[in-house]
Write a protein that holds these residues in place. Structure first.
Motif, PDB file in Angstrom:
ATOM      1  N   TYR A  89       0.818  -1.208   0.000  1.00 20.07           N
ATOM      2  CA  TYR A  89       0.000   0.000   0.000  1.00 20.07           C
ATOM      3  C   TYR A  89       0.855   1.262   0.000  1.00 20.07           C
ATOM      4  O   TYR A  89       0.369   2.346  -0.341  1.00 20.07           O
ATOM      5  CB  TYR A  89      -0.931   0.004   1.217  1.00 20.07           C
ATOM      6  CG  TYR A  89      -1.991  -1.071   1.136  1.00 20.07           C
ATOM      7  CD1 TYR A  89      -3.167  -0.867   0.425  1.00 20.07           C
ATOM      8  CD2 TYR A  89      -1.808  -2.303   1.748  1.00 20.07           C
ATOM      9  CE1 TYR A  89      -4.140  -1.856   0.336  1.00 20.07           C
ATOM     10  CE2 TYR A  89      -2.767  -3.303   1.669  1.00 20.07           C
ATOM     11  CZ  TYR A  89      -3.929  -3.065   0.958  1.00 20.07           C
ATOM     12  OH  TYR A  89      -4.881  -4.059   0.862  1.00 20.07           O
ATOM     13  N   ARG A  90       2.121   1.125   0.361  1.00 19.85           N
ATOM     14  CA  ARG A  90       2.975   2.303   0.380  1.00 19.85           C
ATOM     15  C   ARG A  90       3.243   2.831  -1.019  1.00 19.85           C
ATOM     16  O   ARG A  90       3.593   4.010  -1.180  1.00 19.85           O
ATOM     17  CB  ARG A  90       4.278   2.023   1.115  1.00 19.85           C
ATOM     18  CG  ARG A  90       5.186   0.964   0.508  1.00 19.85           C
ATOM     19  CD  ARG A  90       6.294   0.634   1.502  1.00 19.85           C
ATOM     20  NE  ARG A  90       7.250  -0.334   0.999  1.00 19.85           N
ATOM     21  CZ  ARG A  90       7.041  -1.662   0.989  1.00 19.85           C
ATOM     22  NH1 ARG A  90       5.899  -2.150   1.426  1.00 19.85           N
ATOM     23  NH2 ARG A  90       7.973  -2.480   0.529  1.00 19.85           N
ATOM     24  N   ARG A  92       0.901   3.196  -3.275  1.00 21.69           N
ATOM     25  CA  ARG A  92      -0.198   4.146  -3.478  1.00 21.69           C
ATOM     26  C   ARG A  92       0.047   5.421  -2.672  1.00 21.69           C
ATOM     27  O   ARG A  92      -0.189   6.533  -3.159  1.00 21.69           O
ATOM     28  CB  ARG A  92      -1.519   3.498  -3.058  1.00 21.69           C
ATOM     29  CG  ARG A  92      -2.722   4.429  -3.092  1.00 21.69           C
ATOM     30  CD  ARG A  92      -3.993   3.694  -2.669  1.00 21.69           C
ATOM     31  NE  ARG A  92      -5.105   4.599  -2.489  1.00 21.69           N
ATOM     32  CZ  ARG A  92      -5.868   5.055  -3.458  1.00 21.69           C
ATOM     33  NH1 ARG A  92      -5.624   4.666  -4.704  1.00 21.69           N
ATOM     34  NH2 ARG A  92      -6.870   5.880  -3.210  1.00 21.69           N
ATOM     35  N   ALA A  93       0.521   5.260  -1.435  1.00 25.36           N
ATOM     36  CA  ALA A  93       0.805   6.428  -0.608  1.00 25.36           C
ATOM     37  C   ALA A  93       1.874   7.304  -1.254  1.00 25.36           C
ATOM     38  O   ALA A  93       1.806   8.537  -1.187  1.00 25.36           O
ATOM     39  CB  ALA A  93       1.255   5.977   0.780  1.00 25.36           C
ATOM     40  N   LEU A  97       0.721  10.922  -1.745  1.00 23.37           N
ATOM     41  CA  LEU A  97       1.197  11.821  -0.695  1.00 23.37           C
ATOM     42  C   LEU A  97       2.699  12.083  -0.724  1.00 23.37           C
ATOM     43  O   LEU A  97       3.188  12.924   0.025  1.00 23.37           O
ATOM     44  CB  LEU A  97       0.820  11.250   0.680  1.00 23.37           C
ATOM     45  CG  LEU A  97      -0.667  10.944   0.896  1.00 23.37           C
ATOM     46  CD1 LEU A  97      -0.865  10.236   2.229  1.00 23.37           C
ATOM     47  CD2 LEU A  97      -1.490  12.212   0.829  1.00 23.37           C
ATOM     48  N   SER A 100       6.183   6.993   1.948  1.00 25.01           N
ATOM     49  CA  SER A 100       6.137   5.543   1.773  1.00 25.01           C
ATOM     50  C   SER A 100       6.075   4.863   3.142  1.00 25.01           C
ATOM     51  O   SER A 100       7.103   4.478   3.697  1.00 25.01           O
ATOM     52  CB  SER A 100       7.376   5.070   0.994  1.00 25.01           C
ATOM     53  OG  SER A 100       7.327   3.681   0.755  1.00 25.01           O
ATOM     54  N   LEU A 154      -0.680   6.323   9.008  1.00 20.45           N
ATOM     55  CA  LEU A 154      -0.682   6.964   7.697  1.00 20.45           C
ATOM     56  C   LEU A 154      -0.995   5.943   6.613  1.00 20.45           C
ATOM     57  O   LEU A 154      -1.820   6.190   5.719  1.00 20.45           O
ATOM     58  CB  LEU A 154       0.667   7.618   7.435  1.00 20.45           C
ATOM     59  CG  LEU A 154       0.838   8.295   6.069  1.00 20.45           C
ATOM     60  CD1 LEU A 154      -0.207   9.373   5.871  1.00 20.45           C
ATOM     61  CD2 LEU A 154       2.247   8.893   5.956  1.00 20.45           C
ATOM     62  N   GLY A 155      -0.350   4.789   6.684  1.00 19.14           N
ATOM     63  CA  GLY A 155      -0.625   3.748   5.706  1.00 19.14           C
ATOM     64  C   GLY A 155      -2.056   3.253   5.788  1.00 19.14           C
ATOM     65  O   GLY A 155      -2.699   2.993   4.761  1.00 19.14           O
ATOM     66  N   VAL A 158      -4.417   5.661   3.993  1.00 14.96           N
ATOM     67  CA  VAL A 158      -4.391   5.498   2.535  1.00 14.96           C
ATOM     68  C   VAL A 158      -5.207   4.287   2.137  1.00 14.96           C
ATOM     69  O   VAL A 158      -6.002   4.333   1.182  1.00 14.96           O
ATOM     70  CB  VAL A 158      -2.935   5.373   2.039  1.00 14.96           C
ATOM     71  CG1 VAL A 158      -2.904   5.015   0.558  1.00 14.96           C
ATOM     72  CG2 VAL A 158      -2.177   6.670   2.294  1.00 14.96           C
TER      73      VAL A 158
END
Length: 208
Positions: A89-90, A92-93, A97, A100, A154-155, A158
């Motif tokens: 998913y990092r 996409r982050a 954003l 990572s 944060l992850g 997202v």
């Protein structure tokens, strides 16, 4: 074998009744298991053993892997872990954003590895190998459980934003926030993060 790969792991066959008594974890083992503590919110979850539940529930682990991640085999487990290790998913982050958050993917990686062990898809030794493989990346990315928790949230945000409007709505962010506050609370004697402080992994391993 690649850093995160489980392609060469030997085939495992295990039943719940075959599981030996669970020995106490070493300090390094507890630290590694604790990487999945943010996602272990269920009442029956174990946060201080490799086996992810307080009671034997191998069938539950298999159902969860199939329903939540479409993992029904060792190859499927390997594919999912490789994906989380390489981008997760990092990715996409990073696009959205410019950051990572490895912690979110690392927590999921450890959680899935533990459930894969419970489901009989990998052996105990293979599960520990998987967890050991993530340590260098996590240690190089963070200096405390607080930093790890912040990046995890944060992850999760997202991931949650990507599910908005779908039938698979996740738990409210406030639930995840409260769980992490409990893990970070220095007065919480049950928190694995207090039992295995962040710098534990940087010191020689020992029995607990």
């Amino acid at each position: 074998m690649g850093l995160w790969s489980i392609r060469r792991w030997t085939r495992a066959r295990r039943k719940a009744t075959d599981r030996p008594p669970v020995p106490p974890l070493t300090t390094h083992q507890l630290w590694m298991v604790s990487l999945s503590a943010p996602v272990s919110r269920d009442r029956g979850a174990s946060r201080t053993t490799l086996y992810p539940f307080t009671r034997a529930d191998d069938d539950g682990a298999r159902r969860w892997l199939a329903e939540q991640w479409e993992i029904t085999s060792r190859d499927g487990l390997a594919d999912r872990l490789d994906e989380l290790a390489r981008s997760g998913y990092r990715a996409r982050a990073q696009r959205l954003l410019g950051v990572s958050p490895l912690a979110w993917d690392a927590a999921l990686y450890v959680d899935i590895s533990r459930r894969g062990f419970a489901a009989g898809m990998i052996t105990e030794g293979e599960a520990w190998t998987a967890l050991k493989n993530i340590v260098p990346a996590v240690v190089s990315a963070y200096a405390s459980w607080q930093e790890y928790a912040d990046d995890y949230l944060l992850g999760r945000k997202v991931w949650k934003d990507g599910l908005d409007g779908t039938p698979d709505a996740p738990a409210p962010q406030t639930t995840a926030d409260a769980h992490l506050r409990a893990l970070l609370d220095p007065a919480n004697r049950d928190s694995p993060w207090n039992l295995a402080p962040w710098d534990t992994i940087s010191h020689p391993d020992r029995a607990r």
